[in-house]
Motif scaffolding. Structure first.
Motif, PDB file in Angstrom:
ATOM      1  N   LYS A  15      -1.112   5.991  -2.907  1.00 63.17           N
ATOM      2  CA  LYS A  15      -1.993   4.964  -3.039  1.00 63.17           C
ATOM      3  C   LYS A  15      -2.708   4.707  -4.384  1.00 63.17           C
ATOM      4  N   ASN A  16      -3.022   6.101  -4.817  1.00 60.57           N
ATOM      5  CA  ASN A  16      -3.580   6.123  -6.207  1.00 60.57           C
ATOM      6  C   ASN A  16      -2.429   5.832  -7.245  1.00 60.57           C
ATOM      7  N   ILE A  17      -1.415   6.058  -6.960  1.00 60.85           N
ATOM      8  CA  ILE A  17      -0.322   5.818  -7.881  1.00 60.85           C
ATOM      9  C   ILE A  17      -0.203   4.262  -7.951  1.00 60.85           C
ATOM     10  N   ALA A  18      -0.027   3.483  -6.758  1.00 63.92           N
ATOM     11  CA  ALA A  18      -0.054   2.094  -6.803  1.00 63.92           C
ATOM     12  C   ALA A  18      -1.289   1.456  -7.469  1.00 63.92           C
ATOM     13  N   GLU A  41      -4.931   6.484 -20.906  1.00 63.72           N
ATOM     14  CA  GLU A  41      -5.375   7.155 -19.788  1.00 63.72           C
ATOM     15  C   GLU A  41      -4.890   7.111 -18.423  1.00 63.72           C
ATOM     16  N   GLN A  42      -4.425   5.513 -18.417  1.00 62.71           N
ATOM     17  CA  GLN A  42      -4.033   5.279 -16.966  1.00 62.71           C
ATOM     18  C   GLN A  42      -2.609   5.919 -16.766  1.00 62.71           C
ATOM     19  N   ALA A  53       1.233   9.951 -14.619  1.00 55.75           N
ATOM     20  CA  ALA A  53       1.823  11.038 -14.721  1.00 55.75           C
ATOM     21  C   ALA A  53       1.280  12.140 -13.809  1.00 55.75           C
ATOM     22  N   ASN A  54       0.148  12.436 -13.743  1.00 58.04           N
ATOM     23  CA  ASN A  54      -0.407  13.723 -13.104  1.00 58.04           C
ATOM     24  C   ASN A  54      -0.295  13.318 -11.778  1.00 58.04           C
ATOM     25  N   THR A  57       1.567  15.766  -8.917  1.00 57.11           N
ATOM     26  CA  THR A  57       0.790  15.984  -7.900  1.00 57.11           C
ATOM     27  C   THR A  57       1.505  15.719  -6.529  1.00 57.11           C
ATOM     28  N   LYS A  58       1.950  14.629  -6.671  1.00 59.58           N
ATOM     29  CA  LYS A  58       2.713  13.909  -5.137  1.00 59.58           C
ATOM     30  C   LYS A  58       4.017  14.924  -5.201  1.00 59.58           C
TER      31      LYS A  58
END
Length: 395
Positions: free
Chosen positions: A80-83, A177-178, A183-184, A188-189
């Motif tokens: 969800k955070n990636i999206a 930054e985004q 990438a982080n 993590t995923k």
């Protein structure tokens, strides 16, 4: 007279031999019963040890399930955070395009200003449009006025260009930054998915161990049942033999068969029965959970289509208007801790420690609880006799 004496001697000899045989029969029967009871005692002890191992194996599976479920929830959150980050990157990119268009527009305005000034400046004196515009004034006051106009134009243009330049720089930084954040999140995923795969492998091993223990326990149950039938038959035979010897007691003394070390028949081991839940209608939290009996287990599941242990509790509580945290670890810190002997229907039961619980269910009364056991199984009720929780929490 001699004939009578011989007959009496023969009768006495027969009675003596019969009495000896009766004693022998009784002794054999007592030994058989004692041996069977000893076998049952040993087998029961082994079975108790196996049940402890089985409970530990179940606990291990539940712990891994909890970890896998938590990884599933974390993976969903990461996705969800990636999206969301992708959306932010797209919006920032669109803003950058807009700012770049403003830069081009501002340059076009400047060009038009230069052309306009050039037309009013007349003949070129210095080669600089702004200087020529001032120098070619008709009077001193006109020169001052033109100088003021040039100054204001230069200041306005400078501020406008600085503003768009700063805006473009900030947007570019924000976009970077985004991009870094995404990438982080992707890394993590990927790590969460790797961890989840490893846990799934560990769970398969734990389930195989659990199945092995369960098979041994089932084998012991079969042996115990066979020994119990054997003991019942032996005890009945011993009692019958004792009865017959009692009837013969008026003719010859007999020895009553022993049926145990204390001369009493061995008691039949109590059979385990599951206590019917008594709390099915005692509270909305219990009722809400019980209506999902048969729902498949799903890692990270918190919907009627599939539940993990904490997902079932969270959803049942939500239906009852109770706001609970999502995971078993967090749920184990809510409310007041209660001992297992003080449980009431609607209390939550946990395996593990406060703040580190790896499994959770809802106590329904009668020594039973409802829970989502593990992957491959469905929501069900279970007696604490078979899988005992460590503590309870009262909401």
């Amino acid at each position: 007279m001699k004939k009578v004496s011989r007959l009496m001697f023969s009768a006495l000899a027969f009675l003596t031999i019969g009495s000896t045989m009766a004693v022998s029969i009784g002794a054999v029967s007592a030994d058989e019963v004692a041996d069977t009871k000893a076998s049952m005692t040993n087998l029961s002890a082994e079975n108790s040890a196996l049940l402890a191992k089985l409970s530990a194996a179940q606990d291990k599976v539940a712990s891994i399930d909890s970890q896998v479920s938590n990884k599933t929830v974390a993976i969903d959150d990461a996705q969800k955070n990636i999206a969301s980050t992708d959306k932010e990157i797209t919006e920032v990119a669109q803003k950058i395009v807009k700012v770049q268009a403003e830069v081009q527009s501002r340059k076009a305005v400047l060009k038009e200003q230069v052309i306009a000034l050039q037309k009013r400046a007349g003949d070129s004196v210095s080669g600089n449009v702004y200087v020529d515009f001032i120098v070619n004034s008709d009077s001193f006051s006109d020169m001052v006025s033109r100088a003021s106009v040039v100054g204001k134009l230069n200041q306005a243009n400078k501020e406008a260009m600085d503003a768009v330049a700063n805006s473009e720089s900030k947007l570019a930084t924000l976009k970077q930054e985004q991009v870094t954040k995404k990438a982080n999140l992707v890394n993590t995923k990927a790590q969460l998915e790797k961890d989840q795969a490893q846990l799934t492998s560990l769970k398969a091993d734990a389930e195989n161990e659990q199945a092995s223990f369960q098979q041994e326990v089932d084998g012991h149950k079969t042996q115990l049942a066979s020994l119990q039938s054997q003991l019942d038959a032996q005890t009945a035979a011993a009692v019958e033999a004792a009865k017959k010897e009692t009837e013969k007691a008026t003719i010859a003394p007999t020895v009553a068969p022993k049926t145990g070390s204390d001369n009493t028949p061995a008691p039949t081991p109590a059979k385990t029965t599951t206590v019917a839940p008594s709390g099915a209608n005692t509270g909305s939290l219990v009722g809400n959970a019980l209506q999902f009996i048969g729902t498949p287990y799903a890692w990270g599941g918190a919907q009627p289509g599939g539940f993990d242990c904490s997902g079932l509790v969270w959803y049942a509580a939500k239906m009852a208007g109770i706001n609970l945290p999502r995971t078993s670890q967090e749920q184990s810190t809510v409310g007041t801790k209660v001992s297992l002997s003080e449980l009431q229907p609607g209390d939550l039961v946990f395996w593990g420690g406060v703040g580190s619980a790896h499994h959770v269910g809802i106590y329904i009364g009668g020594g039973s609880y409802v829970h989502a056991p593990t992957e491959g199984q469905n929501v069900t009720t279970m007696s604490m006799q078979y899988y005992k929780p460590d503590f309870g929490r009262r909401l």
